[in-house]
Write a protein that holds these residues in place. Sequence first.
Motif, PDB file in Angstrom:
ATOM      1  N   VAL A  20     -36.945 -12.560 -28.159  1.00  0.00           N
ATOM      2  CA  VAL A  20     -38.039 -12.636 -29.127  1.00  0.00           C
ATOM      3  C   VAL A  20     -38.982 -11.450 -28.951  1.00  0.00           C
ATOM      4  N   ASN A  21     -39.242 -11.075 -27.700  1.00  0.00           N
ATOM      5  CA  ASN A  21     -40.099  -9.914 -27.437  1.00  0.00           C
ATOM      6  C   ASN A  21     -39.458  -8.607 -27.908  1.00  0.00           C
ATOM      7  N   LYS A  22     -38.166  -8.659 -28.163  1.00  0.00           N
ATOM      8  CA  LYS A  22     -37.452  -7.498 -28.712  1.00  0.00           C
ATOM      9  C   LYS A  22     -37.330  -7.625 -30.235  1.00  0.00           C
ATOM     10  N   ASP A  23     -38.140  -8.503 -30.811  1.00  0.00           N
ATOM     11  CA  ASP A  23     -38.255  -8.717 -32.262  1.00  0.00           C
ATOM     12  C   ASP A  23     -37.096  -9.472 -32.894  1.00  0.00           C
ATOM     13  N   LEU A  24     -36.325 -10.193 -32.094  1.00  0.00           N
ATOM     14  CA  LEU A  24     -35.301 -11.067 -32.658  1.00  0.00           C
ATOM     15  C   LEU A  24     -35.992 -12.382 -33.026  1.00  0.00           C
ATOM     16  N   PRO A  25     -35.822 -12.869 -34.235  1.00  0.00           N
ATOM     17  CA  PRO A  25     -36.445 -14.148 -34.597  1.00  0.00           C
ATOM     18  C   PRO A  25     -36.019 -15.253 -33.629  1.00  0.00           C
ATOM     19  N   PHE A  26     -36.942 -16.183 -33.337  1.00  0.00           N
ATOM     20  CA  PHE A  26     -36.657 -17.207 -32.345  1.00  0.00           C
ATOM     21  C   PHE A  26     -35.396 -17.994 -32.677  1.00  0.00           C
ATOM     22  N   ARG A  27     -35.207 -18.330 -33.935  1.00  0.00           N
ATOM     23  CA  ARG A  27     -34.022 -19.097 -34.324  1.00  0.00           C
ATOM     24  C   ARG A  27     -32.749 -18.380 -33.901  1.00  0.00           C
ATOM     25  N   GLU A  28     -32.714 -17.070 -34.092  1.00  0.00           N
ATOM     26  CA  GLU A  28     -31.548 -16.273 -33.699  1.00  0.00           C
ATOM     27  C   GLU A  28     -31.453 -16.151 -32.182  1.00  0.00           C
ATOM     28  N   ALA A  29     -32.598 -15.970 -31.538  1.00  0.00           N
ATOM     29  CA  ALA A  29     -32.607 -15.872 -30.067  1.00  0.00           C
ATOM     30  C   ALA A  29     -32.092 -17.176 -29.462  1.00  0.00           C
ATOM     31  N   HIS A  30     -32.519 -18.280 -30.017  1.00  0.00           N
ATOM     32  CA  HIS A  30     -32.073 -19.583 -29.536  1.00  0.00           C
ATOM     33  C   HIS A  30     -30.557 -19.713 -29.671  1.00  0.00           C
ATOM     34  N   ALA A  31     -30.015 -19.257 -30.786  1.00  0.00           N
ATOM     35  CA  ALA A  31     -28.563 -19.317 -31.001  1.00  0.00           C
ATOM     36  C   ALA A  31     -27.823 -18.440 -29.996  1.00  0.00           C
ATOM     37  N   VAL A  32     -28.337 -17.248 -29.746  1.00  0.00           N
ATOM     38  CA  VAL A  32     -27.715 -16.340 -28.777  1.00  0.00           C
ATOM     39  C   VAL A  32     -27.709 -16.981 -27.397  1.00  0.00           C
ATOM     40  N   VAL A  33     -28.847 -17.520 -27.006  1.00  0.00           N
ATOM     41  CA  VAL A  33     -28.948 -18.141 -25.675  1.00  0.00           C
ATOM     42  C   VAL A  33     -27.979 -19.314 -25.570  1.00  0.00           C
ATOM     43  N   GLY A  34     -27.862 -20.090 -26.616  1.00  0.00           N
ATOM     44  CA  GLY A  34     -26.908 -21.193 -26.609  1.00  0.00           C
ATOM     45  C   GLY A  34     -25.486 -20.710 -26.385  1.00  0.00           C
ATOM     46  N   LEU A  47     -26.456 -17.363 -15.462  1.00  0.00           N
ATOM     47  CA  LEU A  47     -26.914 -16.194 -16.214  1.00  0.00           C
ATOM     48  C   LEU A  47     -26.955 -14.933 -15.358  1.00  0.00           C
ATOM     49  N   LEU A  48     -27.462 -15.051 -14.146  1.00  0.00           N
ATOM     50  CA  LEU A  48     -27.573 -13.868 -13.294  1.00  0.00           C
ATOM     51  C   LEU A  48     -26.220 -13.363 -12.799  1.00  0.00           C
ATOM     52  N   ASP A  49     -25.154 -14.137 -13.029  1.00  0.00           N
ATOM     53  CA  ASP A  49     -23.809 -13.696 -12.646  1.00  0.00           C
ATOM     54  C   ASP A  49     -23.173 -12.816 -13.715  1.00  0.00           C
ATOM     55  N   LEU A  50     -23.746 -12.794 -14.909  1.00  0.00           N
ATOM     56  CA  LEU A  50     -23.177 -12.004 -16.005  1.00  0.00           C
ATOM     57  C   LEU A  50     -23.412 -10.513 -15.783  1.00  0.00           C
ATOM     58  N   SER A  51     -22.447  -9.709 -16.176  1.00  0.00           N
ATOM     59  CA  SER A  51     -22.634  -8.255 -16.140  1.00  0.00           C
ATOM     60  C   SER A  51     -23.443  -7.849 -17.367  1.00  0.00           C
ATOM     61  N   ILE A  52     -23.978  -6.666 -17.343  1.00  0.00           N
ATOM     62  CA  ILE A  52     -24.726  -6.187 -18.507  1.00  0.00           C
ATOM     63  C   ILE A  52     -23.797  -6.108 -19.721  1.00  0.00           C
ATOM     64  N   ALA A  53     -22.548  -5.761 -19.505  1.00  0.00           N
ATOM     65  CA  ALA A  53     -21.578  -5.721 -20.611  1.00  0.00           C
ATOM     66  C   ALA A  53     -21.383  -7.116 -21.198  1.00  0.00           C
ATOM     67  N   ASP A  54     -21.323  -8.133 -20.320  1.00  0.00           N
ATOM     68  CA  ASP A  54     -21.212  -9.510 -20.798  1.00  0.00           C
ATOM     69  C   ASP A  54     -22.412  -9.875 -21.664  1.00  0.00           C
ATOM     70  N   ASN A  57     -22.361  -8.323 -25.041  1.00  0.00           N
ATOM     71  CA  ASN A  57     -21.413  -8.920 -25.983  1.00  0.00           C
ATOM     72  C   ASN A  57     -22.106  -9.960 -26.860  1.00  0.00           C
ATOM     73  N   PHE A  58     -23.182 -10.525 -26.349  1.00  0.00           N
ATOM     74  CA  PHE A  58     -23.932 -11.537 -27.093  1.00  0.00           C
ATOM     75  C   PHE A  58     -25.080 -10.924 -27.884  1.00  0.00           C
ATOM     76  N   SER A  59     -25.671  -9.851 -27.366  1.00  0.00           N
ATOM     77  CA  SER A  59     -26.755  -9.176 -28.081  1.00  0.00           C
ATOM     78  C   SER A  59     -26.916  -7.760 -27.549  1.00  0.00           C
ATOM     79  N   LYS A  60     -26.917  -6.821 -28.460  1.00  0.00           N
ATOM     80  CA  LYS A  60     -27.121  -5.413 -28.088  1.00  0.00           C
ATOM     81  C   LYS A  60     -28.559  -5.150 -27.661  1.00  0.00           C
ATOM     82  N   LEU A  61     -29.459  -6.109 -27.884  1.00  0.00           N
ATOM     83  CA  LEU A  61     -30.856  -5.943 -27.481  1.00  0.00           C
ATOM     84  C   LEU A  61     -31.056  -6.084 -25.974  1.00  0.00           C
ATOM     85  N   ILE A  62     -30.073  -6.664 -25.308  1.00  0.00           N
ATOM     86  CA  ILE A  62     -30.212  -6.922 -23.873  1.00  0.00           C
ATOM     87  C   ILE A  62     -29.917  -5.652 -23.084  1.00  0.00           C
ATOM     88  N   GLU A  63     -30.861  -5.318 -22.201  1.00  0.00           N
ATOM     89  CA  GLU A  63     -30.746  -4.113 -21.383  1.00  0.00           C
ATOM     90  C   GLU A  63     -30.796  -4.493 -19.900  1.00  0.00           C
TER      91      GLU A  63
END
Length: 119
Positions: A20-34, A47-54, A57-63
């Motif tokens: 959301v802080n990266k300007d993704l609407p909450f509804r979409e952020a909630h879906a991504v997190v799900g 979550l902390l076991d995921l690689s940055i590539a993983d 794959n769910f959102s290009k906003l994640i750095e």
Amino acid sequence: MYEAVAKDFSNATDLADYLVNKDLPFREAHAVVGQVVLHCIQENIYLLDLSIADFRNFSKLIEEDIYDVLAPRAVVNARDVVGGTARNRVADQMTQADKRLSESKSWIEIHAKKVNVLK
């Protein structure tokens, strides 16, 4: 406690806040997190076991900074509101509790003396 929350999904809300802080609407952020959490459950990881590539794959906003955001200490300290879990807020609550306890002890001492005087 930090070890306990490192092995659950209590930081999923922080992932949503991050998006959301990266300007993704909450509804979409909630879906991504799900989707991310479902993937983790299916893979028997957290979550902390995921690689940055993983993550990406769910959102290009994640750095790369996502690991700092999802770290247990950061998650706890992110709740820096009255009654929150941040260390300074817990310290405030403990100080207030000590003050109330002291006031209660004083009240009891005063009233216990009054009861003894009436006997």
